[in-house]
Scaffold this motif. Structure first.
Motif, PDB file in Angstrom:
ATOM      1  N   TYR A   1       0.846  -1.184   0.000  1.00 32.30           N
ATOM      2  CA  TYR A   1       0.000   0.000   0.000  1.00 32.30           C
ATOM      3  C   TYR A   1       0.887   1.242   0.000  1.00 32.30           C
ATOM      4  CZ  TYR A   1      -3.759  -3.194   1.266  1.00 32.30           C
ATOM      5  OH  TYR A   1      -4.663  -4.217   1.271  1.00 32.30           O
ATOM      6  N   VAL A   2       0.562   2.198  -0.881  1.00 31.83           N
ATOM      7  CA  VAL A   2       1.334   3.437  -0.985  1.00 31.83           C
ATOM      8  C   VAL A   2       0.466   4.596  -0.503  1.00 31.83           C
ATOM      9  CG1 VAL A   2       2.597   4.990  -2.509  1.00 31.83           C
ATOM     10  CG2 VAL A   2       2.631   2.517  -2.940  1.00 31.83           C
ATOM     11  N   TYR A   3       0.982   5.321   0.481  1.00 29.10           N
ATOM     12  CA  TYR A   3       0.265   6.465   1.036  1.00 29.10           C
ATOM     13  C   TYR A   3       0.877   7.756   0.493  1.00 29.10           C
ATOM     14  CZ  TYR A   3      -1.929   3.173   4.215  1.00 29.10           C
ATOM     15  OH  TYR A   3      -2.656   2.135   4.725  1.00 29.10           O
ATOM     16  N   PRO A   4       0.073   8.813   0.357  1.00 32.89           N
ATOM     17  CA  PRO A   4       0.557  10.045  -0.277  1.00 32.89           C
ATOM     18  C   PRO A   4       1.581  10.811   0.548  1.00 32.89           C
ATOM     19  CG  PRO A   4      -1.661  10.352   0.551  1.00 32.89           C
ATOM     20  CD  PRO A   4      -1.361   8.888   0.682  1.00 32.89           C
ATOM     21  N   ASP A   5       1.640  10.561   1.855  1.00 34.95           N
ATOM     22  CA  ASP A   5       2.620  11.243   2.709  1.00 34.95           C
ATOM     23  C   ASP A   5       2.729  10.489   4.029  1.00 34.95           C
ATOM     24  OD1 ASP A   5       0.371  12.157   4.350  1.00 34.95           O
ATOM     25  OD2 ASP A   5       0.026  13.634   2.763  1.00 34.95           O
ATOM     26  N   THR A   6       3.704  10.884   4.840  1.00 37.64           N
ATOM     27  CA  THR A   6       3.934  10.183   6.106  1.00 37.64           C
ATOM     28  C   THR A   6       2.792  10.399   7.089  1.00 37.64           C
ATOM     29  OG1 THR A   6       5.250  12.080   6.872  1.00 37.64           O
ATOM     30  CG2 THR A   6       6.450  10.239   5.900  1.00 37.64           C
ATOM     31  N   ASP A   7       2.117  11.545   7.014  1.00 32.33           N
ATOM     32  CA  ASP A   7       0.986  11.785   7.913  1.00 32.33           C
ATOM     33  C   ASP A   7      -0.134  10.781   7.648  1.00 32.33           C
ATOM     34  OD1 ASP A   7       2.260  13.883   9.134  1.00 32.33           O
ATOM     35  OD2 ASP A   7       1.306  15.437   7.903  1.00 32.33           O
ATOM     36  N   SER A   8      -0.398  10.508   6.380  1.00 38.47           N
ATOM     37  CA  SER A   8      -1.438   9.543   6.025  1.00 38.47           C
ATOM     38  C   SER A   8      -1.053   8.146   6.517  1.00 38.47           C
ATOM     39  CB  SER A   8      -1.651   9.516   4.511  1.00 38.47           C
ATOM     40  OG  SER A   8      -2.061  10.774   4.030  1.00 38.47           O
ATOM     41  N   LEU A   9       0.231   7.811   6.380  1.00 36.24           N
ATOM     42  CA  LEU A   9       0.695   6.511   6.858  1.00 36.24           C
ATOM     43  C   LEU A   9       0.565   6.415   8.372  1.00 36.24           C
ATOM     44  CD1 LEU A   9       2.097   3.769   6.415  1.00 36.24           C
ATOM     45  CD2 LEU A   9       4.283   4.972   6.590  1.00 36.24           C
ATOM     46  N   SER A  10       0.991   7.462   9.080  1.00 36.96           N
ATOM     47  CA  SER A  10       0.898   7.477  10.539  1.00 36.96           C
ATOM     48  C   SER A  10      -0.546   7.338  10.997  1.00 36.96           C
ATOM     49  CB  SER A  10       1.504   8.773  11.098  1.00 36.96           C
ATOM     50  OG  SER A  10       2.882   8.838  10.828  1.00 36.96           O
ATOM     51  N   SER A  11      -1.447   8.003  10.278  1.00 38.67           N
ATOM     52  CA  SER A  11      -2.867   7.911  10.614  1.00 38.67           C
ATOM     53  C   SER A  11      -3.381   6.482  10.445  1.00 38.67           C
ATOM     54  CB  SER A  11      -3.672   8.873   9.730  1.00 38.67           C
ATOM     55  OG  SER A  11      -5.056   8.775  10.002  1.00 38.67           O
ATOM     56  N   ALA A  12      -2.922   5.808   9.382  1.00 38.04           N
ATOM     57  CA  ALA A  12      -3.351   4.435   9.137  1.00 38.04           C
ATOM     58  C   ALA A  12      -2.787   3.470  10.177  1.00 38.04           C
ATOM     59  CB  ALA A  12      -2.929   4.003   7.738  1.00 38.04           C
ATOM     60  N   LEU A  13      -1.561   3.744  10.619  1.00 31.64           N
ATOM     61  CA  LEU A  13      -0.910   2.860  11.573  1.00 31.64           C
ATOM     62  C   LEU A  13      -1.344   3.125  13.006  1.00 31.64           C
ATOM     63  CD1 LEU A  13       2.723   2.910  10.119  1.00 31.64           C
ATOM     64  CD2 LEU A  13       1.082   1.031   9.989  1.00 31.64           C
ATOM     65  N   GLY A  14      -1.850   4.320  13.275  1.00 33.07           N
ATOM     66  CA  GLY A  14      -2.246   4.675  14.630  1.00 33.07           C
ATOM     67  C   GLY A  14      -1.037   4.842  15.523  1.00 33.07           C
ATOM     68  N   MET A  15      -1.071   4.240  16.698  1.00 36.30           N
ATOM     69  CA  MET A  15      -0.006   4.411  17.694  1.00 36.30           C
ATOM     70  C   MET A  15       1.085   3.354  17.558  1.00 36.30           C
ATOM     71  SD  MET A  15      -0.939   7.064  19.373  1.00 36.30           S
ATOM     72  CE  MET A  15       0.135   6.998  20.801  1.00 36.30           C
ATOM     73  N   THR A  16       1.036   2.550  16.519  1.00 38.28           N
ATOM     74  CA  THR A  16       1.981   1.435  16.411  1.00 38.28           C
ATOM     75  C   THR A  16       3.304   1.819  15.768  1.00 38.28           C
ATOM     76  OG1 THR A  16       1.117   0.736  14.260  1.00 38.28           O
ATOM     77  CG2 THR A  16       0.050  -0.173  16.235  1.00 38.28           C
TER      78      THR A  16
ATOM     79  N   GLY B   1       7.722   4.079   6.309  1.00 33.74           N
ATOM     80  CA  GLY B   1       7.173   2.825   5.834  1.00 33.74           C
ATOM     81  C   GLY B   1       7.110   1.807   6.952  1.00 33.74           C
ATOM     82  N   GLU B   2       6.352   0.761   6.736  1.00 34.29           N
ATOM     83  CA  GLU B   2       6.252  -0.309   7.729  1.00 34.29           C
ATOM     84  C   GLU B   2       5.760  -1.573   7.032  1.00 34.29           C
ATOM     85  OE1 GLU B   2       3.957  -1.104  11.952  1.00 34.29           O
ATOM     86  OE2 GLU B   2       5.004   0.790  11.605  1.00 34.29           O
ATOM     87  N   ALA B   3       6.201  -2.712   7.564  1.00 36.56           N
ATOM     88  CA  ALA B   3       5.777  -4.000   7.002  1.00 36.56           C
ATOM     89  C   ALA B   3       5.004  -4.783   8.046  1.00 36.56           C
ATOM     90  CB  ALA B   3       6.993  -4.802   6.541  1.00 36.56           C
ATOM     91  N   ARG B   4       4.029  -5.530   7.580  1.00 39.61           N
ATOM     92  CA  ARG B   4       3.317  -6.502   8.401  1.00 39.61           C
ATOM     93  C   ARG B   4       3.539  -7.869   7.747  1.00 39.61           C
ATOM     94  NH1 ARG B   4      -0.530  -3.462  11.379  1.00 39.61           N
ATOM     95  NH2 ARG B   4       0.647  -1.645  12.067  1.00 39.61           N
TER      96      ARG B   4
ATOM     97  N   SER C   1       3.114  -4.642   2.877  1.00 39.38           N
ATOM     98  CA  SER C   1       4.081  -3.555   3.032  1.00 39.38           C
ATOM     99  C   SER C   1       3.362  -2.235   2.830  1.00 39.38           C
ATOM    100  CB  SER C   1       5.216  -3.680   2.003  1.00 39.38           C
ATOM    101  OG  SER C   1       5.980  -4.837   2.235  1.00 39.38           O
ATOM    102  N   MET C   2       3.686  -1.263   3.671  1.00 39.19           N
ATOM    103  CA  MET C   2       3.086   0.069   3.579  1.00 39.19           C
ATOM    104  C   MET C   2       4.197   1.098   3.476  1.00 39.19           C
ATOM    105  SD  MET C   2       0.163  -0.458   6.504  1.00 39.19           S
ATOM    106  CE  MET C   2       1.247  -1.528   7.464  1.00 39.19           C
TER     107      MET C   2
END
Length: 223
Positions: free
Chosen positions: A1-16, A23-26, A32-33
């Motif tokens: 999954y590709v997010y438009p910016d780090t804020d969008s990624l952080s929002s999707a990941l929450g507090m994790t 970026g982050e992988a599960r 992969s995000m």
């Protein structure tokens, strides 16, 4: 999954995830995000992030349930080694930390990395340097064995002992010697050759000054 910016990624990941994470992988679910940058370097960032996060999925394929027990420095070191456009600042970060006596002990990087950006950046730099050292000295096969041994309920030190017959303290000492003492020796050698180049120039300048002074003095005596 590709997010438009780090804020969008952080929002999707929450507090994790850390707020600065790009970026982050599960790997347990094969996901992969990654995120693009807002500074115009989006393509370059993706070329770096995607290999990094995909490597975590490959690591999981080798380690299985032992992935969670694998040394953090191994997982992140391998993933960072896989990146395109690796950061050129890593070596400077390492050299500065070694000079100031602020290298992070590798045993502290077995289970987690520091939360702050500066310390985390140093942890990544140390990890990729240590993994590259193991790769150069013992070969790629040994890194695969490290991941496979992570699935045997061994701790960080036992994984290394079972793979290399050496504990973490010994390998860390060898890595420091190979990475920093060699670099210092090369630096000293460069200074030595620079000195050899400068000395003839200085001597020639002194000779010219002396010769010019003698000529001027002789001229004054003739007058």
């Amino acid at each position: 999954y590709v997010y438009p910016d780090t804020d969008s990624l952080s929002s999707a990941l929450g507090m994790t995830s850390a707020e600065w994470a790009a970026g982050e992988a599960r790997p347990e679910i094969g996901v992969s995000m990654v995120s693009t940058a807002s500074n115009g370097n989006g393509k370059q960032d993706l070329e770096r992030q995607i290999p990094h996060e995909l490597t975590h999925i490959l690591e999981y394929a080798l380690a299985g349930d032992g992935y969670a027990l694998a040394p953090k420095w191994l997982l992140e070191g391998l993933a960072t080694l896989a990146e395109n456009n690796q950061s050129q600042s890593d070596q400077r970060v390492l050299q500065d930390a070694h000079r100031d006596g602020e290298l992070l002990p590798l045993h502290e990087l077995c289970s987690s990395f520091p939360p702050g950006y500066t310390q985390s950046a140093l942890a990544y730099a140390e990890s990729v340097s240590f993994v590259r050292y193991l790769q150069d000295k013992y070969g790629n096969a040994s890194l695969i064995t490290l991941l496979e041994n992570s699935n045997k309920s061994l701790d960080c030190n036992q994984i290394l002992q079972s793979t290399y017959g050496k504990d973490l303290t010994t390998l860390e000492s060898e890595w420091i010697d190979a990475t920093f003492l060699l670099s210092r020796a090369n630096h000293s050698a460069n200074e030595y050759w620079l000195l050899l180049l400068i000395i003839p120039v200085v001597l020639l300048s002194l000779w010219r000054i002396k010769h010019h002074g003698s000529g001027s003095q002789e001229g004054r005596l003739q007058k």
